[in-house]
Design a protein around this motif. Structure first.
Motif, PDB file in Angstrom:
ATOM      1  N   ASN A 197     -30.768   3.810  28.018  1.00  0.00           N
ATOM      2  CA  ASN A 197     -29.865   2.443  27.631  1.00  0.00           C
ATOM      3  C   ASN A 197     -29.528   2.615  26.172  1.00  0.00           C
ATOM      4  O   ASN A 197     -28.233   2.278  25.651  1.00  0.00           O
ATOM      5  CB  ASN A 197     -30.396   1.047  27.899  1.00  0.00           C
ATOM      6  CG  ASN A 197     -29.919   0.008  27.274  1.00  0.00           C
ATOM      7  OD1 ASN A 197     -28.839  -0.324  28.117  1.00  0.00           O
ATOM      8  ND2 ASN A 197     -29.918  -0.628  26.415  1.00  0.00           N
ATOM      9  N   SER A 198     -30.371   2.769  25.542  1.00  0.00           N
ATOM     10  CA  SER A 198     -30.206   2.668  23.789  1.00  0.00           C
ATOM     11  C   SER A 198     -29.229   3.824  23.327  1.00  0.00           C
ATOM     12  O   SER A 198     -28.340   3.456  22.651  1.00  0.00           O
ATOM     13  CB  SER A 198     -31.604   2.902  23.059  1.00  0.00           C
ATOM     14  OG  SER A 198     -32.291   1.741  23.436  1.00  0.00           O
ATOM     15  N   ILE A 199     -29.373   5.038  23.862  1.00  0.00           N
ATOM     16  CA  ILE A 199     -28.390   5.977  23.428  1.00  0.00           C
ATOM     17  C   ILE A 199     -27.151   5.955  23.953  1.00  0.00           C
ATOM     18  O   ILE A 199     -26.036   6.216  23.282  1.00  0.00           O
ATOM     19  CB  ILE A 199     -29.197   7.525  23.778  1.00  0.00           C
ATOM     20  CG1 ILE A 199     -28.431   8.771  22.858  1.00  0.00           C
ATOM     21  CG2 ILE A 199     -28.813   7.900  25.552  1.00  0.00           C
ATOM     22  CD1 ILE A 199     -28.422   8.429  21.534  1.00  0.00           C
ATOM     23  N   SER A 200     -27.110   5.412  25.173  1.00  0.00           N
ATOM     24  CA  SER A 200     -25.808   4.965  25.997  1.00  0.00           C
ATOM     25  C   SER A 200     -24.935   3.822  25.169  1.00  0.00           C
ATOM     26  O   SER A 200     -23.932   4.024  24.795  1.00  0.00           O
ATOM     27  CB  SER A 200     -26.008   4.906  27.243  1.00  0.00           C
ATOM     28  OG  SER A 200     -26.319   5.929  27.884  1.00  0.00           O
ATOM     29  N   SER A 201     -25.461   2.740  24.784  1.00  0.00           N
ATOM     30  CA  SER A 201     -24.980   1.734  24.497  1.00  0.00           C
ATOM     31  C   SER A 201     -24.857   1.845  22.838  1.00  0.00           C
ATOM     32  O   SER A 201     -23.606   1.288  22.302  1.00  0.00           O
ATOM     33  CB  SER A 201     -25.867   0.451  24.611  1.00  0.00           C
ATOM     34  OG  SER A 201     -26.878   0.509  24.076  1.00  0.00           O
ATOM     35  N   ASP A 202     -25.797   2.357  22.001  1.00  0.00           N
ATOM     36  CA  ASP A 202     -25.557   2.188  20.538  1.00  0.00           C
ATOM     37  C   ASP A 202     -24.792   3.517  20.141  1.00  0.00           C
ATOM     38  O   ASP A 202     -24.103   3.501  19.069  1.00  0.00           O
ATOM     39  CB  ASP A 202     -27.108   2.421  19.805  1.00  0.00           C
ATOM     40  CG  ASP A 202     -27.899   1.306  20.335  1.00  0.00           C
ATOM     41  OD1 ASP A 202     -27.477   0.309  20.678  1.00  0.00           O
ATOM     42  OD2 ASP A 202     -29.005   1.153  20.017  1.00  0.00           O
ATOM     43  N   HIS A 203     -24.738   4.694  20.947  1.00  0.00           N
ATOM     44  CA  HIS A 203     -24.140   5.919  20.317  1.00  0.00           C
ATOM     45  C   HIS A 203     -23.022   6.204  21.255  1.00  0.00           C
ATOM     46  O   HIS A 203     -21.870   6.252  20.821  1.00  0.00           O
ATOM     47  CB  HIS A 203     -25.205   7.095  20.349  1.00  0.00           C
ATOM     48  CG  HIS A 203     -24.287   8.438  20.090  1.00  0.00           C
ATOM     49  ND1 HIS A 203     -23.529   8.450  19.158  1.00  0.00           N
ATOM     50  CD2 HIS A 203     -24.455   9.475  20.955  1.00  0.00           C
ATOM     51  CE1 HIS A 203     -23.108   9.651  19.342  1.00  0.00           C
ATOM     52  NE2 HIS A 203     -23.533  10.403  20.581  1.00  0.00           N
ATOM     53  N   ILE A 204     -23.082   6.524  22.613  1.00  0.00           N
ATOM     54  CA  ILE A 204     -21.948   6.850  23.451  1.00  0.00           C
ATOM     55  C   ILE A 204     -20.863   5.936  23.676  1.00  0.00           C
ATOM     56  O   ILE A 204     -19.844   6.303  23.311  1.00  0.00           O
ATOM     57  CB  ILE A 204     -22.783   7.448  24.777  1.00  0.00           C
ATOM     58  CG1 ILE A 204     -23.444   8.643  24.829  1.00  0.00           C
ATOM     59  CG2 ILE A 204     -21.364   7.703  25.880  1.00  0.00           C
ATOM     60  CD1 ILE A 204     -24.370   8.975  25.967  1.00  0.00           C
ATOM     61  N   TYR A 205     -21.426   4.716  23.817  1.00  0.00           N
ATOM     62  CA  TYR A 205     -20.259   3.585  24.057  1.00  0.00           C
ATOM     63  C   TYR A 205     -19.742   3.281  22.666  1.00  0.00           C
ATOM     64  O   TYR A 205     -18.396   3.402  22.584  1.00  0.00           O
ATOM     65  CB  TYR A 205     -20.989   2.302  24.686  1.00  0.00           C
ATOM     66  CG  TYR A 205     -20.075   1.084  24.585  1.00  0.00           C
ATOM     67  CD1 TYR A 205     -19.082   1.098  25.394  1.00  0.00           C
ATOM     68  CD2 TYR A 205     -20.185   0.199  23.777  1.00  0.00           C
ATOM     69  CE1 TYR A 205     -18.121   0.171  25.554  1.00  0.00           C
ATOM     70  CE2 TYR A 205     -19.282  -0.900  23.776  1.00  0.00           C
ATOM     71  CZ  TYR A 205     -18.319  -1.101  24.684  1.00  0.00           C
ATOM     72  OH  TYR A 205     -17.488  -2.005  24.634  1.00  0.00           O
ATOM     73  N   ARG A 206     -20.511   3.128  21.650  1.00  0.00           N
ATOM     74  CA  ARG A 206     -20.083   2.648  20.367  1.00  0.00           C
ATOM     75  C   ARG A 206     -19.088   3.879  19.780  1.00  0.00           C
ATOM     76  O   ARG A 206     -17.892   3.593  19.456  1.00  0.00           O
ATOM     77  CB  ARG A 206     -20.651   2.435  19.348  1.00  0.00           C
ATOM     78  CG  ARG A 206     -21.547   1.028  19.610  1.00  0.00           C
ATOM     79  CD  ARG A 206     -20.654  -0.260  19.413  1.00  0.00           C
ATOM     80  NE  ARG A 206     -21.136  -1.284  19.946  1.00  0.00           N
ATOM     81  CZ  ARG A 206     -20.528  -2.462  19.828  1.00  0.00           C
ATOM     82  NH1 ARG A 206     -19.007  -2.643  19.557  1.00  0.00           N
ATOM     83  NH2 ARG A 206     -20.857  -3.709  20.406  1.00  0.00           N
ATOM     84  N   ASN A 207     -19.485   4.977  20.043  1.00  0.00           N
ATOM     85  CA  ASN A 207     -18.797   6.109  19.224  1.00  0.00           C
ATOM     86  C   ASN A 207     -17.442   6.704  19.904  1.00  0.00           C
ATOM     87  O   ASN A 207     -16.418   7.232  19.537  1.00  0.00           O
ATOM     88  CB  ASN A 207     -19.571   7.307  18.772  1.00  0.00           C
ATOM     89  CG  ASN A 207     -20.398   6.873  17.586  1.00  0.00           C
ATOM     90  OD1 ASN A 207     -19.648   6.373  16.743  1.00  0.00           O
ATOM     91  ND2 ASN A 207     -21.612   7.083  17.495  1.00  0.00           N
ATOM     92  N   LYS A 208     -17.795   6.795  21.383  1.00  0.00           N
ATOM     93  CA  LYS A 208     -16.911   7.471  22.055  1.00  0.00           C
ATOM     94  C   LYS A 208     -16.115   6.919  23.283  1.00  0.00           C
ATOM     95  O   LYS A 208     -14.952   7.485  23.649  1.00  0.00           O
ATOM     96  CB  LYS A 208     -17.743   8.622  23.041  1.00  0.00           C
ATOM     97  CG  LYS A 208     -18.238   9.567  21.994  1.00  0.00           C
ATOM     98  CD  LYS A 208     -18.931  10.488  22.508  1.00  0.00           C
ATOM     99  CE  LYS A 208     -19.874  11.460  21.309  1.00  0.00           C
ATOM    100  NZ  LYS A 208     -20.590  12.637  21.914  1.00  0.00           N
ATOM    101  N   VAL A 209     -16.583   5.571  23.860  1.00  0.00           N
ATOM    102  CA  VAL A 209     -15.927   5.106  24.649  1.00  0.00           C
ATOM    103  C   VAL A 209     -15.275   3.562  24.383  1.00  0.00           C
ATOM    104  O   VAL A 209     -14.233   3.483  24.531  1.00  0.00           O
ATOM    105  CB  VAL A 209     -16.881   4.537  25.984  1.00  0.00           C
ATOM    106  CG1 VAL A 209     -16.474   3.723  26.876  1.00  0.00           C
ATOM    107  CG2 VAL A 209     -17.944   5.780  26.478  1.00  0.00           C
ATOM    108  N   ALA A 210     -15.946   2.852  23.456  1.00  0.00           N
ATOM    109  CA  ALA A 210     -15.399   1.347  22.828  1.00  0.00           C
ATOM    110  C   ALA A 210     -13.991   1.502  22.193  1.00  0.00           C
ATOM    111  O   ALA A 210     -12.798   0.945  22.466  1.00  0.00           O
ATOM    112  CB  ALA A 210     -16.392   0.762  22.088  1.00  0.00           C
TER     113      ALA A 210
END
Length: 600
Positions: A495-508
């Motif tokens: 959850n942490s790597i997905s929400s803080d990194h993947i979502y913020r940097n690549k998806v959002a």
């Protein structure tokens, strides 16, 4: 004219098709609210049945948590961190902690607490939830001072009824600005925050040069709004002071006052100093912690509960990857980074090790390269329009390579390692995030966080790390509970790597573009939520395959005492949601399957 007409028609058809696909996706894949509710209910029944079976074997500690609000940081996070530490966290029903909770449900919440109090081993209670129904309404004038103090009486009742059960309470020192739930609030947010800072500088710090600015701000905001703002602050400050009195009187075993988003100057500064003076004069410094941050406190106090239960103080050694925490005050914070870290560690039940001492946990903190960097982070906190990482940041440069090599060496030597990224507000460093997935391995870390402000990231990672450490070192119980705890730990890391990194940097950034494209509002996606979630899911799935490939097959330690391990067979995304109907929060829920348990 004809060409423009055709182009408009094509755009209309494309957008309509995406929306229809989103609706279909909701029905078929499970994002429809009815199906999601049904699935969640089934999953909850299974979890409850599993917990009941485990309890019959050997009871797990049960901790009743009344959270700050119903955002993932205050519900999913403490629940998963508790699971990773072998604790069952009991949360109120959603209708009692909804961020739009009506005032008449406050009594129902108190009744629920009493109804469940016999069956738990301790309590974590947010005063903001008790008095106002959550953080957002605590910044409004809906509740009176007398009404708020009356709602808090449940705290005294609990301690009188259960004098030996740990009772932890936390409250926020009000931030400088109101809540942003829609675009229209942004101007109000900035004006009031700016006024509160300028007022303190002119009236209390004698910065006469700011007088003209103060007058201009007061004229633009209006006296009615300023008077209401002052009254709200006065009420909340009275509640802070009352909780300190109750801690001295023994009704509260440990109190946290979390300074919500602030600054080095502002109206909060004098309040903060007066509260510290009151704590010191009461000689209860060992029972109260005041630090920068609010959303992480549930996780911090779950950790403290475990430290108390195990009667152990975990030691943490801090390593800075950038400027030293002794020099830097992160945006929206009051203390230096080093002081804020120490305060979080102590509140979590741990201690800071000196550079020459051995420590249980090695903590690597990514900070800016210079003190000047990111000092004006307001827009990054408020916006989902994440700034692009430049090539120098994204590439694995020498500094990142050296840090990654050092972390891998520590892990190879059997050290527990935590990575906290506070370089930017509300956004992970992409180079480090990618390296953690591709090189270090997210499951090799004890914890990872780049969540929101520095205080939020610090508390989330420290609380999670300490809870998991204490379970591994002090708390193996049964094979079933060992496995359940390991699953909770891995799911929270994902959850942490997905929400803080993947979502913020690549998806959002892509999702925000899509919301603008269909004429939506990033701060209120309600009418278009189904299609936005469909689009977000599609974008995340492109990154999911890589994450899954890197994590699948990883070894997980189940019990240090027995040396038992298991392998991650696979994992799936059980839920993606934006619970407050805005892009700012994303909620991921993963399901992990383990195999090949090995008993040494």
């Amino acid at each position: 004219m004809k060409i423009n007409h055709i182009a408009s028609l094509v755009n209309f058809i494309l957008i309509s098709l995406i929306v229809l696909l989103g609706l279909q996706f909701q029905t078929q894949v499970g994002y429809a609210e009815t199906n999601a509710t049904s699935d969640n209910a089934k999953a909850q029944k299974q979890d409850n049945a599993q917990a009941q079976n485990q309890t019959e074997t050997k009871p797990q500690p049960r901790l009743l948590v009344v959270p700050l609000d119903n955002r993932p940081a205050n519900t999913y996070y403490p629940k998963k961190v508790g699971q990773a530490g072998g604790v069952e966290v009991i949360l109120p029903p959603q209708n009692l902690i909804n961020h739009q909770t009506a005032s008449d449900t406050l009594d129902q919440l108190s009744a629920w607490i009493l109804e469940n109090s016999d069956d738990v081993d301790g309590f974590i209670i947010s005063a903001d939830m008790l008095t106002d129904g959550g953080l957002v309404d605590s910044r409004t004038s809906k509740q009176t001072t007398d009404g708020a103090l009356q709602q808090l009486q449940i705290i005294k009742a609990l301690k009188e009824k259960y004098p030996t059960k740990p009772l932890y309470v936390y409250d926020t020192i009000q931030r400088l600005a109101p809540t942003v739930l829609k675009d229209g609030n942004l101007e109000k947010y900035n004006l009031i925050r700016d006024w509160a800072i300028t007022y303190d500088e002119v009236k209390n710090l004698n910065k006469i040069s700011q007088t003209t600015k103060l007058i201009q701000l007061e004229t633009k905001i209006g006296s009615n709004l300023i008077d209401e703002y002052k009254q709200i602050r006065a009420r909340n400050n009275t509640i802070n002071a009352t909780l300190i009195d109750w801690t001295k009187q023994g009704y509260i075993d440990y109190l946290v006052l979390g300074q919500d988003d602030a600054n080095q100057t502002g109206l909060h500064r004098e309040e903060h100093e007066n509260l510290i003076q009151k704590i010191n004069s009461s000689n209860i410094q060992h029972k109260v912690s005041v630090f920068d941050g609010a959303d992480e406190v549930d996780v911090i106090l779950v950790s403290r509960f475990l430290s108390t239960l195990k009667n152990y103080q975990t030691s943490f050694k801090i390593h800075y990857l950038g400027v030293s925490g002794t020099e830097w005050i992160s945006p929206f914070d009051h203390y230096t980074l080093q002081t804020n870290i120490a305060k979080h560690v102590i509140a979590a039940g741990g201690i800071i090790a000196s550079p020459s001492q051995q420590a249980n946990i090695e903590v690597y903190v990514n900070t800016p390269n210079t003190l000047a960097k990111n000092n004006d982070a307001m827009q990054n906190l408020l916006s989902t329009n994440i700034e692009k990482n430049d090539e120098a940041t994204v590439s694995i440069n020498d500094e990142v390579s050296q840090a990654v090599a050092e972390i891998k060496r520590q892990i190879a030597n059997g050290k527990h390692v935590v990575f906290i990224d506070v370089e930017k507000v509300n956004q992970a460093n992409q180079a480090y995030g990618d390296a953690i997935i591709n090189d270090i391995g997210i499951t090799n870390l004890l914890s990872y966080s780049a969540f929101n402000t520095a205080g939020n990231a610090i508390g989330t990672a420290i609380g999670h790390a300490n809870s998991r450490f204490l379970y591994l070192e002090k708390g193996p119980q049964t094979p079933d509970i060992d496995e359940r705890a390991a699953k909770g730990h891995i799911e929270f890391l994902l959850n942490s790597i997905s929400s803080d990194h993947i979502y913020r940097n690549k998806v959002a950034p892509k999702t925000e573009w899509y919301v603008r494209y269909i004429g939506g509002n990033a701060w209120d996606i309600g009418p278009m939520k189904k299609s936005v979630l469909f689009f977000t899911n599609e974008q995340f799935n492109k990154e999911f395959d890589l994450l899954h490939a890197k994590v699948k097959g990883s070894k997980v330690l189940l019990s240090k005492k027995t040396g038992s391990t298991a392998e991650i067979e696979n994992f799936s995304i059980q839920k993606i949601d934006m619970p407050w109907n805005r892009l700012f929060e994303i909620e991921f829920d993963f399901g992990v399957n383990l195999k090949d348990r090995n008993e040494k």
